[in-house]
Design a protein around this motif. Structure first.
Motif, PDB file in Angstrom:
ATOM      1  N   PRO A  29      44.734  43.732  44.428  1.00  0.00           N
ATOM      2  CA  PRO A  29      44.278  42.492  45.062  1.00  0.00           C
ATOM      3  C   PRO A  29      43.105  41.888  44.302  1.00  0.00           C
ATOM      4  O   PRO A  29      42.085  42.546  44.078  1.00  0.00           O
ATOM      5  N   SER A  30      43.261  40.654  43.859  1.00  0.00           N
ATOM      6  CA  SER A  30      42.205  39.937  43.151  1.00  0.00           C
ATOM      7  C   SER A  30      42.393  38.454  43.462  1.00  0.00           C
ATOM      8  O   SER A  30      43.347  37.830  42.997  1.00  0.00           O
TER       9      SER A  30
ATOM     10  N   SER B 273      34.364  39.252  35.366  1.00  0.00           N
ATOM     11  CA  SER B 273      33.648  38.093  35.904  1.00  0.00           C
ATOM     12  C   SER B 273      33.961  37.801  37.362  1.00  0.00           C
ATOM     13  O   SER B 273      33.319  36.975  37.996  1.00  0.00           O
ATOM     14  N   ALA B 274      34.983  38.462  37.906  1.00  0.00           N
ATOM     15  CA  ALA B 274      35.333  38.366  39.333  1.00  0.00           C
ATOM     16  C   ALA B 274      35.497  36.918  39.784  1.00  0.00           C
ATOM     17  O   ALA B 274      36.144  36.133  39.116  1.00  0.00           O
ATOM     18  N   ILE B 275      34.861  36.549  40.890  1.00  0.00           N
ATOM     19  CA  ILE B 275      35.105  35.243  41.487  1.00  0.00           C
ATOM     20  C   ILE B 275      34.637  34.110  40.572  1.00  0.00           C
ATOM     21  O   ILE B 275      35.213  33.027  40.566  1.00  0.00           O
ATOM     22  N   PHE B 276      33.605  34.358  39.755  1.00  0.00           N
ATOM     23  CA  PHE B 276      33.150  33.303  38.849  1.00  0.00           C
ATOM     24  C   PHE B 276      34.246  32.947  37.845  1.00  0.00           C
ATOM     25  O   PHE B 276      34.509  31.783  37.582  1.00  0.00           O
ATOM     26  N   GLY B 277      34.904  33.966  37.305  1.00  0.00           N
ATOM     27  CA  GLY B 277      35.994  33.712  36.369  1.00  0.00           C
ATOM     28  C   GLY B 277      37.198  33.072  37.020  1.00  0.00           C
ATOM     29  O   GLY B 277      37.999  32.407  36.362  1.00  0.00           O
ATOM     30  N   ALA B 278      37.335  33.263  38.327  1.00  0.00           N
ATOM     31  CA  ALA B 278      38.463  32.676  39.055  1.00  0.00           C
ATOM     32  C   ALA B 278      38.210  31.221  39.442  1.00  0.00           C
ATOM     33  O   ALA B 278      39.146  30.511  39.793  1.00  0.00           O
ATOM     34  N   MET B 279      36.936  30.783  39.353  1.00  0.00           N
ATOM     35  CA  MET B 279      36.596  29.445  39.831  1.00  0.00           C
ATOM     36  C   MET B 279      35.993  28.529  38.781  1.00  0.00           C
ATOM     37  O   MET B 279      36.077  27.309  38.908  1.00  0.00           O
TER      38      MET B 279
ATOM     39  N   ARG C 238      39.221  42.730  44.030  1.00  0.00           N
ATOM     40  CA  ARG C 238      38.464  42.841  42.786  1.00  0.00           C
ATOM     41  C   ARG C 238      37.676  41.581  42.467  1.00  0.00           C
ATOM     42  O   ARG C 238      36.707  41.635  41.713  1.00  0.00           O
ATOM     43  N   ALA C 239      38.080  40.442  42.992  1.00  0.00           N
ATOM     44  CA  ALA C 239      37.362  39.196  42.719  1.00  0.00           C
ATOM     45  C   ALA C 239      36.283  38.913  43.753  1.00  0.00           C
ATOM     46  O   ALA C 239      35.318  38.206  43.477  1.00  0.00           O
ATOM     47  N   LEU C 240      36.433  39.459  44.958  1.00  0.00           N
ATOM     48  CA  LEU C 240      35.537  39.130  46.067  1.00  0.00           C
ATOM     49  C   LEU C 240      34.584  40.280  46.383  1.00  0.00           C
ATOM     50  O   LEU C 240      34.365  40.627  47.546  1.00  0.00           O
ATOM     51  N   LEU C 241      34.051  40.872  45.338  1.00  0.00           N
ATOM     52  CA  LEU C 241      33.014  41.896  45.461  1.00  0.00           C
ATOM     53  C   LEU C 241      33.440  43.044  46.363  1.00  0.00           C
ATOM     54  O   LEU C 241      32.626  43.635  47.089  1.00  0.00           O
ATOM     55  N   GLY C 242      34.734  43.358  46.335  1.00  0.00           N
ATOM     56  CA  GLY C 242      35.229  44.507  47.079  1.00  0.00           C
ATOM     57  C   GLY C 242      35.568  44.258  48.526  1.00  0.00           C
ATOM     58  O   GLY C 242      35.987  45.183  49.231  1.00  0.00           O
TER      59      GLY C 242
END
Length: 421
Positions: free
Chosen positions: A164-165, A245-251, A320-324
């Motif tokens: 999940p990411s 980069s998690a959510i930053f890389g997704a946005m 993985r994108a939302l800080l766990g």
């Protein structure tokens, strides 16, 4: 149930619309979120067993605090758009046009490139396709939905495939590419044909409502002045491109702050993960169908069997994108990351606008407003949980003593001239 509630009866000062008295505390809690014109405006709608019991609005729809929110004011709901786009896919699946467990490439052939031939519709709708990172080279192409669909088709998946990411922006173009392959239509058209029309509401658009539409988009009241950060434009692309980069890389994309200011250029694109303009009433009506076996207000949106599949099992896997945070994404909707706080499922958007279904209680909620990054941010994102608890309490009271439905206060779906005549 009793008779229909009178327009505006018993509502707090400054609030318009109608509500069953059992939801009085919830309406007061909602009204308290908009104490001054600098905090903008918003709307709240609640359905019980597929029927409207709350439809209220308050505050201002413009930055100057001169234009009152009204029955047909809509707000850009950011990621709550994903719930609507997902429901479009479920409408297609309901007609046998899509199988959740079939590979996406079975319908969208170009998607099979670069090792993606076996990614299923279910994986994609659960944010497990490994395509969450937004290509920072997209630049202005972010406003070109067809080009972004092509980018999604050509991109290789990352090592996050199967995990999940949160696909913060890419999710919308993945769904629109699939839907276009099946229907030949884009998501702007499908939002109207597959959701707004069956529900009989004008209050749901992807992007800016066209000239002549009853629905008018409220202005985002903040932020309009964003101070520059030295070195940000140089460093941000590098950070966003990093696998961690998690959510930053997704946005992140160049000009991401400029497109939400002024006349909001973001509204002139088709971004099925982020730029729907909807009234609270329309959003609640859609989720009312999901909370009521597929039908709301006498209109069937989905079959009972398809709606049953949407509930899913609670999955506490960290995103993985939302800080766990364990968002438990299932077929396009998410649960509350904190078990027991708010049952059911739906989708929340940046700033706190959201649509939500609680099938076990027959409750559906639509909440929209025009604040974004303001001092109320934490209150908007988390504070609504208190209002949601009051809604649940009001629903229990309404069931115990009987309740009154409220009138349809907004514009219906526009009929063709021949039909109207």
């Amino acid at each position: 149930m009793g008779h229909t509630a009178e327009h505006g009866t018993g509502l707090p000062r400054g609030v318009r619309g109608a509500a069953d008295p059992a939801f009085g505390w919830a309406v007061r809690s909602f009204a308290a979120m908009f104490p001054h014109r600098r905090f903008g405006g918003g709307a709240l709608s609640v359905y019980l067993d597929g029927e409207p019991v709350v439809d209220v609005w308050t505050g201002w729809s413009d930055r100057a605090g001169r234009q009152r929110w009204d029955a047909d004011t809509g707000a850009m709901v950011f990621s709550a758009t994903k719930g609507v786009a997902s429901t479009v896919i479920h409408r297609l699946a309901d007609r046998g046009l899509i199988d959740y467990d079939a590979p996406v490439a079975e319908y969208w052939r170009d998607f099979g490139q670069n090792g993606k031939a076996d990614i299923t519709v279910r994986e994609m709708m659960s944010h497990r396709a490994g395509l969450s990172n937004l290509s920072v080279g997209a630049g202005a192409e972010i406003l070109d939905h067809v080009r972004m669909e092509e980018r999604m088709a050509a991109a290789p998946h990352t090592e996050l495939r199967g995990k999940p990411s949160y696909h913060a922006l890419t999710y919308g173009w993945l769904l629109s590419g699939l839907a276009r392959a099946v229907t030949g239509s884009g998501m702007r058209e499908l939002f109207r044909a597959e959701i707004a029309a069956p529900l009989g509401t004008d209050g749901l658009h992807l992007g800016r409502p066209p000239a002549g539409a009853a629905t008018r988009a409220a202005q985002i009241i903040g932020p309009q002045r964003i101070p520059g950060v030295p070195g940000f434009d140089r460093l941000a692309p590098r950070v966003a491109a990093h696998p961690a980069s998690a959510i930053f890389g997704a946005m992140y994309f160049p000009s991401m702050t400029r497109v939400i200011r002024g006349d909001t250029p973001l509204l002139d694109a088709e971004i099925p993960s982020a730029n729907a303009v909807t009234t609270a009433r329309a959003l609640a009506r859609m989720y009312a169908a999901l909370a009521n076996g597929g039908a709301a207000g006498g209109q069937r949106l989905l079959s009972a069997e398809t709606v049953r599949r949407l509930r899913g099992r609670r999955d506490l896997s960290p995103d993985r994108a939302l800080l766990g945070l364990p968002m438990a994404f299932h077929l396009g909707y998410h649960a509350s990351p904190v078990p027991g706080v708010l049952p059911g499922y739906g989708h929340v958007g940046l700033g706190g606008s959201h649509g939500w279904a609680i099938p076990d209680a027959g409750i559906a909620i639509g909440f929209v407003h025009n604040r974004l990054l303001t001092p109320f941010l934490l209150g908007d994102q988390a504070g609504f949980l208190g209002t949601a608890q009051l809604i649940r309490r009001g629903a229990a009271t309404a069931r115990a003593r009987g309740y009154r439905t409220v009138p349809d206060l907004g514009a219906g779906f526009p009929l063709p001239a021949a039909a109207a005549g």
